[in-house]
Scaffold this motif. Sequence first.
Motif, PDB file in Angstrom:
ATOM      1  N   THR A 105     -10.355 -19.343 -21.674  1.00  0.00           N
ATOM      2  CA  THR A 105      -9.055 -19.883 -22.085  1.00  0.00           C
ATOM      3  C   THR A 105      -7.974 -19.442 -21.102  1.00  0.00           C
ATOM      4  N   GLU A 106      -8.060 -18.182 -20.693  1.00  0.00           N
ATOM      5  CA  GLU A 106      -7.082 -17.660 -19.730  1.00  0.00           C
ATOM      6  C   GLU A 106      -7.177 -18.388 -18.383  1.00  0.00           C
ATOM      7  N   MET A 107      -8.390 -18.710 -17.979  1.00  0.00           N
ATOM      8  CA  MET A 107      -8.578 -19.417 -16.698  1.00  0.00           C
ATOM      9  C   MET A 107      -7.940 -20.805 -16.755  1.00  0.00           C
ATOM     10  N   VAL A 108      -8.211 -21.515 -17.852  1.00  0.00           N
ATOM     11  CA  VAL A 108      -7.666 -22.870 -18.005  1.00  0.00           C
ATOM     12  C   VAL A 108      -6.137 -22.816 -18.023  1.00  0.00           C
ATOM     13  N   LYS A 109      -5.610 -21.831 -18.757  1.00  0.00           N
ATOM     14  CA  LYS A 109      -4.152 -21.715 -18.876  1.00  0.00           C
ATOM     15  C   LYS A 109      -3.526 -21.335 -17.527  1.00  0.00           C
ATOM     16  N   ALA A 110      -4.169 -20.429 -16.798  1.00  0.00           N
ATOM     17  CA  ALA A 110      -3.607 -19.993 -15.513  1.00  0.00           C
ATOM     18  C   ALA A 110      -3.499 -21.177 -14.552  1.00  0.00           C
ATOM     19  N   CYS A 111      -4.516 -22.037 -14.541  1.00  0.00           N
ATOM     20  CA  CYS A 111      -4.472 -23.192 -13.640  1.00  0.00           C
ATOM     21  C   CYS A 111      -3.411 -24.184 -14.105  1.00  0.00           C
ATOM     22  N   ARG A 112      -3.341 -24.378 -15.417  1.00  0.00           N
ATOM     23  CA  ARG A 112      -2.335 -25.318 -15.932  1.00  0.00           C
ATOM     24  C   ARG A 112      -0.933 -24.801 -15.594  1.00  0.00           C
ATOM     25  N   ASP A 113      -0.669 -23.515 -15.861  1.00  0.00           N
ATOM     26  CA  ASP A 113       0.659 -22.944 -15.594  1.00  0.00           C
ATOM     27  C   ASP A 113       1.016 -23.012 -14.111  1.00  0.00           C
ATOM     28  N   ALA A 114      -0.005 -22.850 -13.251  1.00  0.00           N
ATOM     29  CA  ALA A 114       0.264 -22.851 -11.811  1.00  0.00           C
ATOM     30  C   ALA A 114       0.363 -24.283 -11.268  1.00  0.00           C
ATOM     31  N   GLY A 115       0.040 -25.271 -12.104  1.00  0.00           N
ATOM     32  CA  GLY A 115       0.110 -26.665 -11.644  1.00  0.00           C
ATOM     33  C   GLY A 115      -1.000 -27.016 -10.668  1.00  0.00           C
ATOM     34  N   VAL A 116      -2.148 -26.313 -10.759  1.00  0.00           N
ATOM     35  CA  VAL A 116      -3.274 -26.651  -9.880  1.00  0.00           C
ATOM     36  C   VAL A 116      -4.364 -27.324 -10.705  1.00  0.00           C
ATOM     37  N   VAL A 117      -5.190 -28.122 -10.037  1.00  0.00           N
ATOM     38  CA  VAL A 117      -6.292 -28.803 -10.721  1.00  0.00           C
ATOM     39  C   VAL A 117      -7.434 -27.810 -10.915  1.00  0.00           C
ATOM     40  N   MET A 118      -8.030 -27.840 -12.108  1.00  0.00           N
ATOM     41  CA  MET A 118      -9.227 -27.020 -12.339  1.00  0.00           C
ATOM     42  C   MET A 118     -10.377 -27.924 -12.763  1.00  0.00           C
ATOM     43  N   GLY A 119     -11.521 -27.717 -12.137  1.00  0.00           N
ATOM     44  CA  GLY A 119     -12.718 -28.464 -12.519  1.00  0.00           C
ATOM     45  C   GLY A 119     -13.874 -27.503 -12.770  1.00  0.00           C
ATOM     46  N   THR A 120     -14.840 -27.958 -13.566  1.00  0.00           N
ATOM     47  CA  THR A 120     -16.079 -27.192 -13.781  1.00  0.00           C
ATOM     48  C   THR A 120     -17.204 -28.003 -13.165  1.00  0.00           C
ATOM     49  N   ASN A 121     -18.070 -27.351 -12.403  1.00  0.00           N
ATOM     50  CA  ASN A 121     -19.067 -28.115 -11.644  1.00  0.00           C
ATOM     51  C   ASN A 121     -20.291 -28.504 -12.487  1.00  0.00           C
ATOM     52  N   HIS A 122     -20.034 -29.237 -13.575  1.00  0.00           N
ATOM     53  CA  HIS A 122     -21.131 -29.789 -14.379  1.00  0.00           C
ATOM     54  C   HIS A 122     -21.568 -31.092 -13.708  1.00  0.00           C
ATOM     55  N   HIS A 123     -22.561 -30.992 -12.845  1.00  0.00           N
ATOM     56  CA  HIS A 123     -22.925 -32.113 -11.976  1.00  0.00           C
ATOM     57  C   HIS A 123     -23.590 -33.280 -12.704  1.00  0.00           C
ATOM     58  N   VAL A 287     -20.410 -37.165  -5.775  1.00  0.00           N
ATOM     59  CA  VAL A 287     -19.523 -37.831  -6.749  1.00  0.00           C
ATOM     60  C   VAL A 287     -18.547 -36.808  -7.342  1.00  0.00           C
ATOM     61  N   GLY A 288     -19.064 -35.625  -7.672  1.00  0.00           N
ATOM     62  CA  GLY A 288     -18.212 -34.594  -8.270  1.00  0.00           C
ATOM     63  C   GLY A 288     -17.103 -34.152  -7.333  1.00  0.00           C
ATOM     64  N   VAL A 289     -17.448 -33.942  -6.064  1.00  0.00           N
ATOM     65  CA  VAL A 289     -16.423 -33.525  -5.088  1.00  0.00           C
ATOM     66  C   VAL A 289     -15.409 -34.655  -4.897  1.00  0.00           C
ATOM     67  N   ARG A 290     -15.884 -35.880  -4.823  1.00  0.00           N
ATOM     68  CA  ARG A 290     -14.963 -37.010  -4.630  1.00  0.00           C
ATOM     69  C   ARG A 290     -13.968 -37.099  -5.795  1.00  0.00           C
ATOM     70  N   ASN A 291     -14.476 -36.991  -7.024  1.00  0.00           N
ATOM     71  CA  ASN A 291     -13.572 -37.066  -8.175  1.00  0.00           C
ATOM     72  C   ASN A 291     -12.595 -35.896  -8.189  1.00  0.00           C
ATOM     73  N   PHE A 292     -13.074 -34.726  -7.766  1.00  0.00           N
ATOM     74  CA  PHE A 292     -12.186 -33.561  -7.749  1.00  0.00           C
ATOM     75  C   PHE A 292     -11.064 -33.767  -6.732  1.00  0.00           C
ATOM     76  N   VAL A 293     -11.430 -34.228  -5.548  1.00  0.00           N
ATOM     77  CA  VAL A 293     -10.423 -34.436  -4.497  1.00  0.00           C
ATOM     78  C   VAL A 293      -9.417 -35.511  -4.925  1.00  0.00           C
ATOM     79  N   GLN A 294      -9.914 -36.557  -5.577  1.00  0.00           N
ATOM     80  CA  GLN A 294      -8.986 -37.593  -6.059  1.00  0.00           C
ATOM     81  C   GLN A 294      -8.010 -37.019  -7.080  1.00  0.00           C
ATOM     82  N   ALA A 295      -8.512 -36.132  -7.949  1.00  0.00           N
ATOM     83  CA  ALA A 295      -7.623 -35.489  -8.940  1.00  0.00           C
ATOM     84  C   ALA A 295      -6.570 -34.641  -8.239  1.00  0.00           C
TER      85      ALA A 295
END
Length: 334
Positions: A105-123, A287-295
């Motif tokens: 939860t802290e990881m998700v919140k830290a990324c949201r607060d910092a305005g950075v994209v967070m992804g999980t590599n569930h391929h 596909v995962g990297v492409r979607n992440f970069v687009q985000a």
Amino acid sequence: PHGWGFIGASDIARNAMIPAIRAQPHNFVKAVMSSNLERAKQYASETDIPVAYDSVAALLADPDIDIVYISTTNELHHSQTLAAAKAGKHVLCEKPLTMSIEAATEMVKACRDAGVVMGTNHHLRNAGAHRTMRRMIAEGKIGQPLAARVFHAVYLPPRLQGWRLHKPEAGGGVILDITVHDTDTLRFVLNDDVESVTAFSSQQGLASGAVEDTVMGVMRFRSGLLAQFHDAFTIKHAGTGFQVHGTEASLFAAGVMKPNPPGKVFLQHEDKMEEVDTGEHEDVYVVGVRNFVQAVEGHGSPSATGEDGLHSLAVALAARESARMGASVRVRYQ
Ligand code: NDP
């Protein structure tokens, strides 16, 4: 252009992620970090990565890096994600996100607060087989889904027979390694969430100490659907599979729970079984990297978000607790 920094000189980064990143135009791997500088340098030279660091701080201070990919052992993902978010870097983190719901939860919140994209590599979400099954179920092709089965019992390759089998403190064990993927794939295909889990785990000759190398269990979803899962590091010849049984028809997928599955999907209705077209096979990491970069560029969201990683971790932790206690466990998401 996007400069990637690798936190973790890992096997998965070498074999799946470097080629996936290099397959995207304008993306390059700038640096790799290992706690051991000699290893970082050797890894960098073997993989043509220009820079090797031996600290997270040094890598995060590199101005050419705007995305970090974290593939260290699981106990390190939390602090490394917080540091990366603080440095304003986008984070693609390996699964399991970490070792507790609070930390995730802290990881998700830290990324949201910092305005950075967070992804999980569930391929596996990126596989044509799973995308096709998700679409067919959403279109009502099998009626109301009632039951699912995931066969993900494999043999852990000898080169990976280290911390996963012997280090509970690093997040070892088949449940944190594989049950998270089953959960994420089931959530994705069914568009449903797990409410409770019952599991049995065992040690069948590979793992030691407080680490399980096999698990079987049942998840109950909010809709009332029941899903069986079997995950192992110890089974050499079973193959993998994924099935969903609905009121009107059943989906049978074979060879779809492995690193880069083309696999096959069949639709069974009464006594007729027909193969389903799952489209042109594309590397799931690409596909995962492409979607992440687009985000990162402001279009859409990563294939699996930080919240998705939190969900799969929550279910895996409930499965582990169930196996330890010998009782059904309600999944705690916060
Ligand atoms: P590795 O065991 O290859 O690497 C993990 C860490 O171990 C590295 O950061 C490195 O740390 C250390 N290490 C690696 N190789 C050596 C070595 N030869 N000697 C000494 N230390 C070494 O990890 P994996 O690639 O198997 O897994 C990394 C992460 O990725 C995990 O979170 C895992 O769950 C996930 N994963 C995800 C997959 C997916 O498809 N999404 C597939 C496989 C893994 P250091 O150099 O600092 O010592």
